[in-house]
Design a protein around this motif. Structure first.
Motif, PDB file in Angstrom:
ATOM      1  N   ALA A 236      24.825  89.215  11.089  1.00 37.27           N
ATOM      2  CA  ALA A 236      25.184  88.385   9.941  1.00 37.27           C
ATOM      3  C   ALA A 236      25.436  86.944  10.347  1.00 37.27           C
ATOM      4  CB  ALA A 236      26.420  88.957   9.249  1.00 37.27           C
ATOM      5  N   GLY A 237      25.760  86.741  11.638  1.00 38.57           N
ATOM      6  CA  GLY A 237      26.106  85.393  12.067  1.00 38.57           C
ATOM      7  C   GLY A 237      27.543  85.083  11.650  1.00 38.57           C
ATOM      8  N   VAL A 238      28.265  84.375  12.481  1.00 37.08           N
ATOM      9  CA  VAL A 238      29.651  84.040  12.181  1.00 37.08           C
ATOM     10  C   VAL A 238      29.762  82.531  12.065  1.00 37.08           C
ATOM     11  CG1 VAL A 238      32.043  84.191  12.927  1.00 37.08           C
ATOM     12  CG2 VAL A 238      30.485  86.086  13.372  1.00 37.08           C
ATOM     13  N   GLU A 239      30.084  82.082  10.866  1.00 34.86           N
ATOM     14  CA  GLU A 239      30.229  80.648  10.617  1.00 34.86           C
ATOM     15  C   GLU A 239      31.687  80.326  10.340  1.00 34.86           C
ATOM     16  OE1 GLU A 239      27.500  77.773   8.156  1.00 34.86           O
ATOM     17  OE2 GLU A 239      28.964  78.674   6.798  1.00 34.86           O
ATOM     18  N   VAL A 240      32.196  79.328  11.029  1.00 40.86           N
ATOM     19  CA  VAL A 240      33.563  78.867  10.813  1.00 40.86           C
ATOM     20  C   VAL A 240      33.491  77.556  10.049  1.00 40.86           C
ATOM     21  CG1 VAL A 240      35.715  78.136  11.884  1.00 40.86           C
ATOM     22  CG2 VAL A 240      34.383  79.987  12.914  1.00 40.86           C
ATOM     23  N   VAL A 241      34.050  77.548   8.853  1.00 41.86           N
ATOM     24  CA  VAL A 241      34.056  76.339   8.032  1.00 41.86           C
ATOM     25  C   VAL A 241      35.375  75.615   8.283  1.00 41.86           C
ATOM     26  CG1 VAL A 241      33.934  75.386   5.712  1.00 41.86           C
ATOM     27  CG2 VAL A 241      32.615  77.442   6.299  1.00 41.86           C
ATOM     28  N   VAL A 242      35.287  74.440   8.879  1.00 40.05           N
ATOM     29  CA  VAL A 242      36.471  73.634   9.161  1.00 40.05           C
ATOM     30  C   VAL A 242      36.690  72.700   7.982  1.00 40.05           C
ATOM     31  CG1 VAL A 242      37.533  71.975  10.724  1.00 40.05           C
ATOM     32  CG2 VAL A 242      36.061  73.781  11.632  1.00 40.05           C
ATOM     33  N   VAL A 243      37.784  72.904   7.277  1.00 47.02           N
ATOM     34  CA  VAL A 243      38.072  72.126   6.073  1.00 47.02           C
ATOM     35  C   VAL A 243      39.007  70.990   6.447  1.00 47.02           C
ATOM     36  CG1 VAL A 243      39.028  72.193   3.748  1.00 47.02           C
ATOM     37  CG2 VAL A 243      37.779  74.173   4.650  1.00 47.02           C
ATOM     38  N   GLU A 244      38.523  69.792   6.260  1.00 50.41           N
ATOM     39  CA  GLU A 244      39.375  68.628   6.484  1.00 50.41           C
ATOM     40  C   GLU A 244      40.274  68.459   5.267  1.00 50.41           C
ATOM     41  OE1 GLU A 244      38.917  64.035   8.047  1.00 50.41           O
ATOM     42  OE2 GLU A 244      37.365  64.863   6.760  1.00 50.41           O
TER      43      GLU A 244
END
Length: 251
Positions: A236-244
């Motif tokens: 699935a792939g692991v994406e980390v969304v960094v929210v400023e």
């Protein structure tokens, strides 16, 4: 007698030879050309077209990458956005860096405490049940709590223990970065082991460690991007969304 016998034998042999020659002249086998000396067949229009198409595809493949076939990275993918962290889709994992004392008293942790009071109680109980030093480099993954979900906050909370204490007692930058890598690896393992039937969404977090722990975000990001994703999650792939956070974007 001996000569006569020889002559008789020779005559019979010549007779057999003649019969053999006669039969071979009736049906003479055709000799096939060796493969290397056979004349090449003339290519048909269809075969010439296919050959040209194949050559064109090979030339294209060596000069142009295949854009329609996405490749899943074996490492964490970091994506940065500016939005409201707490307005993330349901079942998202909201991650933040914590001390090991069970205190969410300042920074983004104070916002977590206000929005997820039931989750905070679970966190405090976890810290009281373990020695602070033993929590360093681990992650506590808190499922959505019923009372928090009623208020519309159906999110998982991931607490990365990156420093034993805060203030002047906080860890060094190197120790915080090391604990961050270990804690994130532990989180990915926990995500793969979740078996309660609930769907775990994407991972979202602020720029951890850069506030009260005084670690430049670029150094933390480099650590996260170097983490290898377990095989169980690679498909699935692991994406980390960094929210400023909005207040950070205004600075």
């Amino acid at each position: 007698m001996a000569v006569a016998a020889r002559r008789t034998t020779a005559d019979s042999t010549s007779a057999i030879t003649k019969e053999t020659d006669t039969s071979s002249s009736i049906k003479k086998p055709t000799k096939k050309r060796p493969r290397s000396t056979q004349r090449p067949r003339r290519a048909t229009r269809k075969s010439r077209t296919n050959t040209k198409a194949t050559a064109s595809m090979e030339a294209t493949s060596t000069t142009q990458p295949m854009e329609d076939v996405p490749v899943k990275s074996t490492h964490l993918t970091i994506k940065e956005e500016t939005r409201d962290l707490f307005n993330s889709p349901p079942n998202s994992i909201l991650l933040h860096a914590c001390n090991c004392r069970g205190s969410w008293g300042a920074g983004v942790a104070a916002s977590f405490k206000k929005k997820y009071p039931a989750g905070f109680e679970v966190h405090v109980a976890h810290c009281k049940a373990n020695k602070a030093e033993s929590l360093l480099g681990t992650t506590q993954l808190i499922p959505p709590q019923a009372s928090d979900a009623k208020s519309g906050k159906s999110h998982w909370i991931a607490c990365l223990f990156t420093s034993v204490d805060v203030g002047k007692k906080k860890g060094s930058r190197e120790s915080i970065l090391e604990a961050t890598g270990e804690a994130m690896q532990g989180l990915l393992k926990q995500i793969g082991e979740v078996e309660d039937g609930m769907t775990v969404g994407s991972i979202r977090m602020p720029k951890i460690n850069q506030g009260l722990f005084d670690v430049p975000w670029e150094r933390t990001r480099a650590v996260l991007e170097g983490i290898e994703v377990p095989e169980l999650l690679r498909s699935a792939g692991v994406e980390v969304v960094v929210v400023e956070l909005e207040e950070e974007a205004k600075q």
